[in-house]
Design an enzyme around this catalytic site. Structure first.
Site, PDB file in Angstrom:
ATOM      1  N   ASP A 256      66.476  71.362 -19.056  1.00  0.00           N
ATOM      2  CA  ASP A 256      65.942  69.941 -18.988  1.00  0.00           C
ATOM      3  C   ASP A 256      66.693  68.947 -20.109  1.00  0.00           C
ATOM      4  OD1 ASP A 256      64.330  71.364 -20.789  1.00  0.00           O
ATOM      5  OD2 ASP A 256      62.854  70.079 -20.768  1.00  0.00           O
TER       6      ASP A 256
ATOM      7  N   GLU B 104      58.167  63.860 -22.347  1.00  0.00           N
ATOM      8  CA  GLU B 104      58.301  64.776 -21.233  1.00  0.00           C
ATOM      9  C   GLU B 104      58.104  63.686 -20.023  1.00  0.00           C
ATOM     10  OE1 GLU B 104      58.534  67.959 -20.459  1.00  0.00           O
ATOM     11  OE2 GLU B 104      57.799  68.952 -22.555  1.00  0.00           O
TER      12      GLU B 104
ATOM     13  N   HIS C 116      66.739  68.488 -24.091  1.00  0.00           N
ATOM     14  CA  HIS C 116      66.350  69.914 -24.391  1.00  0.00           C
ATOM     15  C   HIS C 116      67.556  70.903 -24.072  1.00  0.00           C
ATOM     16  CE1 HIS C 116      62.525  72.669 -24.547  1.00  0.00           C
ATOM     17  NE2 HIS C 116      63.033  72.719 -25.478  1.00  0.00           N
TER      18      HIS C 116
HETATM   19 ZN   LIG Z   1      61.813  70.864 -22.521  1.00  0.00          ZN
END
Ligand SMILES: [Zn+2]
Length: 213
Positions: free
Chosen positions: A183, A102, A173
């Site tokens: 994303d 992330e 993603h």
């Molecule tokens: Zn994501």
């Protein structure tokens, strides 16, 4: 930066904060994939807090701050919960195949007048905005810029993971959950990252290597 025993990253700017949100160990021959995400959050700390909160039922192996700092939440040999409902080629449910990274980034921004605003209400200056077409869309929109520090550290981490685990693909993603997720979005050089990390000898020669610094 190294990966030490117990599948934890060690190096300058790396902090370990264990999230309770994870499954068991990966199966044999796994993880073989890295999934890149943006947090769509206001700060790395807020995202780390959320991903460590049992209520979120979500986590990732790493959260990368705007300054390139790294927080590891789940050891690399354990299944983290970042992919959700996902499918790509013959596979479904990518948590059991993939390490999740992330990156602290506000995501898509809305322009009103001279302001660019995130979904949570914070405004960003024009120099932090990228106007680009998402790979799953046909028109331009506005996206929060990633920092050079983030792009460089993600490249280094991916190379380290490729050297340590049987990783053969890096996906966004947005590619395993198109329609549901956007994303890391067009502000992130995902295709260049794949090229440099998975085909390093080829990329060494070209301009992409210098773009990724
Ligand atoms: Zn994501």
């Amino acid at each position: 930066m190294i990966i030490k025993e117990k599948h934890l990253l060690e190096g300058t700017g790396v902090v370990y904060r264990e999230s309770p949100n994870h499954g068991g160990s990966f199966g044999p021959g796994l993880p073989d994939t890295i999934i890149i995400h943006f947090t769509a959050g206001e700060s790395a700390q807020a995202s780390v807090d959320w991903l460590c909160n049992p209520k979120s039922k979500a986590s990732a192996h790493l959260v990368i701050g705007r300054d390139g700092s790294i927080t590891q939440l789940v050891p690399f040999d354990r299944i983290a919960w970042h992919a959700g409902k996902s499918a790509y080629q013959e596979r479904v449910g990518f948590n059991k195949y993939a390490i999740g990274i992330e990156i602290d980034n506000a995501g898509r921004l809305r322009k009103s007048g001279s302001q660019y605003t995130a979904w949570f209400g914070k405004a960003y200056p024009e120099e932090e905005v990228v106007e680009a077409v998402h790979r799953n869309e046909s028109q331009t929109s506005y996206w929060h810029r990633y920092t050079n520090e983030q792009i460089a550290i993600v490249r280094d981490i991916c190379s380290l993971l490729v050297d340590t685990y049987p990783i053969s693909s890096i996906l966004g993603h947005e590619e395993i959950a198109p329609g549901r997720k956007v994303d890391p979005g067009p502000a992130f050089p995902l295709d260049e990252l794949r090229e440099v990390v998975l085909h390093p000898n080829k990329a060494d020669e070209g301009p992409l290597a210098s773009r990724l610094g």
